[in-house]
Write a protein that holds these residues in place. Structure first.
Motif, PDB file in Angstrom:
ATOM      1  N   ILE A 191      10.022  12.461  -2.683  1.00 51.43           N
ATOM      2  CA  ILE A 191      10.724  12.572  -3.961  1.00 51.43           C
ATOM      3  C   ILE A 191      11.118  11.184  -4.472  1.00 51.43           C
ATOM      4  O   ILE A 191      10.907  10.843  -5.637  1.00 51.43           O
ATOM      5  CB  ILE A 191      11.966  13.478  -3.806  1.00 51.43           C
ATOM      6  N   LEU A 192      11.658  10.367  -3.583  1.00 57.14           N
ATOM      7  CA  LEU A 192      12.037   8.992  -3.957  1.00 57.14           C
ATOM      8  C   LEU A 192      10.834   8.220  -4.478  1.00 57.14           C
ATOM      9  O   LEU A 192      10.890   7.562  -5.520  1.00 57.14           O
ATOM     10  CB  LEU A 192      12.608   8.259  -2.731  1.00 57.14           C
ATOM     11  N   MET A 193       9.733   8.311  -3.732  1.00 54.61           N
ATOM     12  CA  MET A 193       8.538   7.541  -4.071  1.00 54.61           C
ATOM     13  C   MET A 193       7.995   7.960  -5.433  1.00 54.61           C
ATOM     14  O   MET A 193       7.668   7.121  -6.285  1.00 54.61           O
ATOM     15  CB  MET A 193       7.483   7.767  -2.976  1.00 54.61           C
TER      16      MET A 193
ATOM     17  N   GLN B 190      15.528   2.802  -5.186  1.00 53.62           N
ATOM     18  CA  GLN B 190      14.231   2.654  -5.830  1.00 53.62           C
ATOM     19  C   GLN B 190      13.388   1.564  -5.158  1.00 53.62           C
ATOM     20  O   GLN B 190      12.195   1.728  -4.955  1.00 53.62           O
ATOM     21  CB  GLN B 190      14.427   2.318  -7.310  1.00 53.62           C
ATOM     22  N   HIS B 191      14.072   0.486  -4.765  1.00 55.21           N
ATOM     23  CA  HIS B 191      13.323  -0.622  -4.161  1.00 55.21           C
ATOM     24  C   HIS B 191      12.913  -0.304  -2.736  1.00 55.21           C
ATOM     25  O   HIS B 191      11.918  -0.815  -2.248  1.00 55.21           O
ATOM     26  CB  HIS B 191      14.173  -1.894  -4.183  1.00 55.21           C
ATOM     27  N   ILE B 192      13.717   0.526  -2.100  1.00 52.76           N
ATOM     28  CA  ILE B 192      13.416   0.851  -0.706  1.00 52.76           C
ATOM     29  C   ILE B 192      12.289   1.873  -0.618  1.00 52.76           C
ATOM     30  O   ILE B 192      11.554   1.929   0.356  1.00 52.76           O
ATOM     31  CB  ILE B 192      14.677   1.437  -0.021  1.00 52.76           C
ATOM     32  N   SER B 193      12.126   2.655  -1.695  1.00 55.02           N
ATOM     33  CA  SER B 193      11.276   3.838  -1.575  1.00 55.02           C
ATOM     34  C   SER B 193       9.848   3.549  -1.076  1.00 55.02           C
ATOM     35  O   SER B 193       9.350   4.299  -0.242  1.00 55.02           O
ATOM     36  CB  SER B 193      11.263   4.617  -2.895  1.00 55.02           C
ATOM     37  N   PRO B 194       9.166   2.470  -1.526  1.00 50.23           N
ATOM     38  CA  PRO B 194       7.800   2.264  -1.008  1.00 50.23           C
ATOM     39  C   PRO B 194       7.783   2.054   0.502  1.00 50.23           C
ATOM     40  O   PRO B 194       6.884   2.546   1.187  1.00 50.23           O
ATOM     41  CB  PRO B 194       7.333   0.995  -1.725  1.00 50.23           C
TER      42      PRO B 194
END
Lengths: 366, 621
Positions: free
Chosen positions: A119-121, A70-74
């Motif tokens: 999708i993650l973002m 989640q933190h990596i997604s951006p």
């Protein structure tokens, strides 16, 4: 620290479904490419290599807690946007489209990476902005922008198929997050208007041609309508029981160059008939249902949206490909996950599946 | 980390999950219904279509690249030909079809069946050729009856054409259908069963350039096999053009000069190493192979005692005989073991240990200097000199002049020849080197072996003053567009430095061989152009009590043909400003002077555009 529940919660059923489908796919590849060159590695063996690579990736993706993503997604999202932009600037052009970046040893296709990253973002965004009453039009601006940017960049390449898939995946996630009725109606109107404007201003001639052809394939049976007609003949002539393994005449003998990639299913349908098709459809449906259940049982909103997104990705790929092969949708180059030959598709699919495993394994962790 | 995990009682969300499941199931149901419609309701109709309207991708054979000589004359070209093929997937009644075809073509049914069987592993959707190169009348007969023969195809295909028949057959090599073994080689990736591939010679070694890229046409046929529509999907791409360094006229003249004698000849450009002519006789007709050689023809070629398949010019290894004396002379001068004016008395023999080494002239040459020794090919002079300089230095000089090695020509079976020295003998025979062997080697007999190509290189290197050029056969390769892919550059392998006077002395001797009335090579004398050369005789069988070197005019008729010595002649011209060097060997021709020198003369006449002499060329014996 190792937690025994990780194994207990591992989704063995999903793995089994996956195994059956992939096995059918490879069997089908063996059949459709059996008459090819004697030299070089056979296609189905290469597909097995890709499968092993995909499984390895999926395995790696189950090793850590998906919530870290989640933190990596951006950052991943930003990086992938840059890649997409650089494709337009420096990409390798093949057959009129610029989709690849040449890395020397292989060609990278950023629009494929964009699928899981988007999708993650979006999962990140929607899980952080839960709105019980549903999103209003104004609230949809931000996620709309997150979705719109990559779609436009991919459309520019031009790659209509992937752009539509991104749109479908994002749309599904947004719908699931909840949209107010008024906003939904407005969006539907906007969508209709965009479609009409897009037809005149956005679509390239070859893309329009595909749609014309879809509407009336008989118009040019040896030209652009050829794929659809031949595919329908192959599928239809399979009948109820099929012509038997390696016995398809239409596809075995003189079908299309794409018979092992986008049109793999028509070979399967011809040889295995309606019976085989229904079995395969059931397998795919069970995988989708499994994905939805994993989302349902996920222990965090992020995991839930992530599972929904991945499942939507699989679902739309399957639907668009099958719809195209059996003449329900225009020909857009979308492969059938787990079935069509191709490394990129196999890797993207397996990354998604790995995420699903991860989410299902870590549902009772607190 | 998330604070608000989904609540089970979140009704809105639960409903949305239900919606998702229902929507997915509905979409899949739609797919299933569509499949049911296609496969069950319309199944029969599509099945009929799949049988009726068959569309086929058929290959269009690409012509192979044309091979030209240095002046752009076609050496190997293409001509259109008709091929009878079958598309097995469309054949209804195999047995009847084969019987009918056999009748129309006046062929054994077994021949067609064999062709069919041989190709049974090929993809069923690709046409397999049953009989290539059928005549126009046969095409007409087939076409008349062809209406009810589904699966029969008559294709127009480019076929290799050899406008000059057997000319340079060993150089060009031949082509044939790719074998299963060749198909499996990674280097042949992209070939398909039934494709043609170079099997030999230039055709094989330039395969990557000469091969065209087949095109493809899309053909729609009905159940009768009648073509309904067709469209070229991809036009064929012809292979690249290969220009050889050969000079067609020179090659032709040389082959003609051989008559039906066996042997080989090579002509080199002295200042670049370009191969101007390369002849091996007897030859074969490469056209025999194009349609698949019959096993009878193949056996005939294999069992021919004259070995027509052997490229003698590069793979025939012969004792160089007296032509080797230029090596011995140069080695001796270079190492100062003799002076140019030194006189040695030839009494017809020289005793070494308990053995006598004889000169070919039993009565002896009397007082002999270098010039006379070369001119009259005195053996005793060279025995003496060879013994002084020693085998290792002779071998060293031979290598400097280009003997004892191969040159990586784009041809098959290029041999190294053999330049023996002490080290070699120890390795090969595990015995020491004997002085008598040095004497024998000094006149090019014994262990020494050279190919005609090497002898030409040696002569060219002497002619240009010591520069060893790599002999080359490919002038350039260009695409159809004229874009040059490969252009020959002269390649210097080695430069030997000789004393000017030594070289001059050797050359004067070689000139005297041709120019002097007493010279052994006077049959090569040309009007207006001075030639330098050296004759030689290579022993086939060492006969008991026979002279070691046998330019012996007696007993000619009695010696059975196959026991007769080989005749050699090497030469360059013009003597004062050399341009071309040649090496000629006539198997069982007995004497370099009478059998080989006239062929060299014919080559020079052609090269220098001189009128052909009326003197009869040596014919068959």
């Amino acid at each position: 620290m190792f937690d025994r529940r990780l194994i207990q919660n591992f989704d063995w059923l999903l793995l089994m479904l996956l195994g059956f489908t992939v096995a059918l796919g490879i069997l089908n590849l063996y059949s459709s490419t059996s008459g090819w060159n004697l030299s070089g590695t056979p296609i189905y063996i290469k597909q097995i290599y890709w499968l092993l690579l995909g499984l390895t990736l999926a395995g790696v993706l189950t090793l850590f807690d998906y919530r870290h993503l989640q933190h990596i997604s951006p950052f991943a999202y930003g990086g992938c946007l840059l890649l997409l932009a650089s494709v337009l600037l420096f990409g390798r052009t093949s057959m009129g489209a610029t989709r690849w970046i040449n890395l020397g040893f292989f060609n990278l296709q950023p629009s494929e990476i964009m699928k899981p990253v988007l999708i993650l973002m979006l999962a990140n965004y929607f899980s952080e902005h839960e709105t019980p009453g549903g999103f209003s039009l104004r609230q949809l601006m931000a996620p709309g922008l997150l979705l719109g940017l990559p779609v436009v960049l991919v459309l520019k390449q031009p790659d209509l198929g992937t752009a539509l898939l991104l749109l479908f995946i994002g749309g599904t996630m947004a719908l699931f997050a909840g949209i107010r009725k008024a906003a939904l109606a407005t969006l539907a109107l906007l969508g209709g208007a965009t479609a009409i404007l897009g037809w005149f201003y956005l679509l390239y001639d070859y893309q329009k041609q595909r749609i014309y052809t879809f509407l009336n394939p008989e118009q040019d049976p040896l030209g652009s309508g050829y794929h659809i007609i031949q595919s329908k003949i192959a599928v239809g002539s399979g009948g109820f029981w099929g012509k038997g393994f390696m016995q398809g005449t239409q596809s075995q003998l003189s079908f299309l160059p794409e018979r092992h990639t986008d049109f793999a299913f028509s070979v399967f349908a011809e040889e295995w008939g309606l019976v085989g098709c229904l079995i395969l459809l059931t397998l795919y449906l069970l995988i989708i249902v499994r994905g939805i259940l994993i989302a349902h049982k996920a222990d965090s909103p992020f995991g839930m949206y992530l599972a929904i997104g991945v499942t939507a990705m699989l679902f739309w790929h399957i639907l668009v490909n099958l719809g195209m092969v059996i003449g329900l949708l225009p020909v857009v180059g979308v492969p059938l996950p787990l079935f069509s030959y191709g490394g990129t598709c196999m890797v993207t699919t397996m990354v998604g599946i790995g995420l699903l495993f991860n989410i299902s394994m870590r549902r009772f962790m607190f | 980390m998330p604070l608000n995990a989904p609540q089970p009682d979140d009704i809105g969300r639960r409903r949305r999950f239900e919606w998702l499941l229902v929507a997915a199931a509905l979409f899949f149901l739609l797919l299933a219904l569509r499949l049911w419609y296609l496969q069950v309701i319309s199944g029969e109709r599509y099945d009929l279509q799949s049988q009726k309207n068959r569309t086929r991708y058929l290959p269009i054979a690409a012509p192979r690249g044309i091979i030209y000589d240095r002046n752009g004359e076609i050496l190997v070209g293409n001509r259109p030909s008709f091929t009878l093929s079958v598309l097995r997937q469309d054949v209804v009644d195999r047995d009847r079809l084969l019987s009918d075809l056999a009748q129309d073509l006046d062929l054994d049914r077994e021949f067609l069946e064999q062709a069919w069987e041989n190709q049974r592993y090929y993809p069923r959707y690709r046409p397999i050729p049953l009989k290539r190169d059928i005549s126009r009348e046969q095409v007409e007969r087939l076409a008349e009856n062809g209406l009810h023969r589904p699966g029969m195809l008559i294709e127009v295909q480019p076929t290799r054409a050899y406008p000059h028949g057997e000319l340079a057959a060993h150089l060009f090599g031949y082509i044939g259908a790719i074998s299963e073994e060749e198909l499996r080689q990674p280097a042949n990736h992209g070939y398909r069963a039934g494709d043609y591939i170079g099997k030999n010679g230039v055709e094989k070694n330039l395969e990557q350039y000469l091969r065209g890229q087949d095109g493809e046409r899309l053909v729609e046929v009905d159940v009768q096999g009648e073509k309904l529509r067709q469209r070229v999907q991809q036009p064929p791409l012809p292979g690249k053009r290969a220009y050889l360094t050969l000079d067609l006229a020179l090659q032709q003249q040389t082959e003609r000069a051989f008559g039906d004698q066996s042997g080989a000849a090579v002509a080199l450009d002295v200042h670049s190493g370009a191969i101007l002519a390369m002849v091996s006789r007897p030859a074969f007709s490469p056209a025999l192979f194009t349609d698949g050689i019959s096993s009878r023809d193949w056996q005939t070629l294999l069992n021919d005692p004259d070995h027509p398949l052997q490229a003698r010019a590069i793979s025939g290894q012969y004792p160089p005989g007296s032509t080797f004396k230029m090596v011995t002379a140069l080695a001796a001068l270079h190492d100062h073991v003799t002076r140019t004016g030194e006189v040695i008395d030839c009494e017809g023999r020289i005793a070494l240990g308990n053995r006598d080494f004889r000169c070919w002239k039993k009565t002896g040459h009397g007082p002999t200097n270098l010039k006379k020794a070369l001119r009259e090919s005195c053996d005793v002079w060279f025995y003496e000199i060879a013994l002084r300089v020693g085998i290792d230095r002779i071998a060293g000089m031979a290598r400097q002049l280009g003997l004892g090695r191969h040159y990586d020509l784009p041809l098959d079976n290029e041999r190294d020849g053999l330049i023996p020295d002490k080290e070699w003998k120890r390795r090969r025979h595990n015995t020491p080197w004997y002085p008598g062997e040095t004497a024998i080697a000094g006149i090019g007999q014994g262990y020494v072996l050279a190919t005609p190509l090497q002898l030409a290189v040696m002569t060219a290197t002497v002619a240009n003053g010591g520069t060893l050029y790599r002999p080359q056969l490919i002038e350039r390769i260009e695409e159809i567009s004229g874009n040059v892919l490969l252009q020959r550059q002269p390649a210097i392998l080695h430069t030997a430095t000789f004393d000017k006077e030594d070289l001059l002395a050797l050359r004067q001797g070689l000139e005297a061989v041709v120019d002097d009335p007493r010279g052994t090579g006077k049959a090569c004398r040309l009007p207006g152009i001075r030639v330098a050369g050296k004759t030689g005789t290579a022993q086939v069988v060492r006969m008991k009590d026979d002279p070691a070197e046998g330019e012996d005019p007696t007993e000619k008729e009695e010696i059975a043909y196959r026991l007769r010595d080989h005749a050699l002649f090497v030469a360059y011209a013009p003597a004062d400003k050399p341009e071309i060097a040649v090496a000629v060997i006539v198997e069982h021709g007995q004497h370099g002077s009478s059998a080989a020198a006239p062929i060299a003369r014919a080559m020079f006449e052609q090269y220098f555009d001189l009128p052909a002499t009326t003197a009869p060329l040596p014919g068959s014996e």
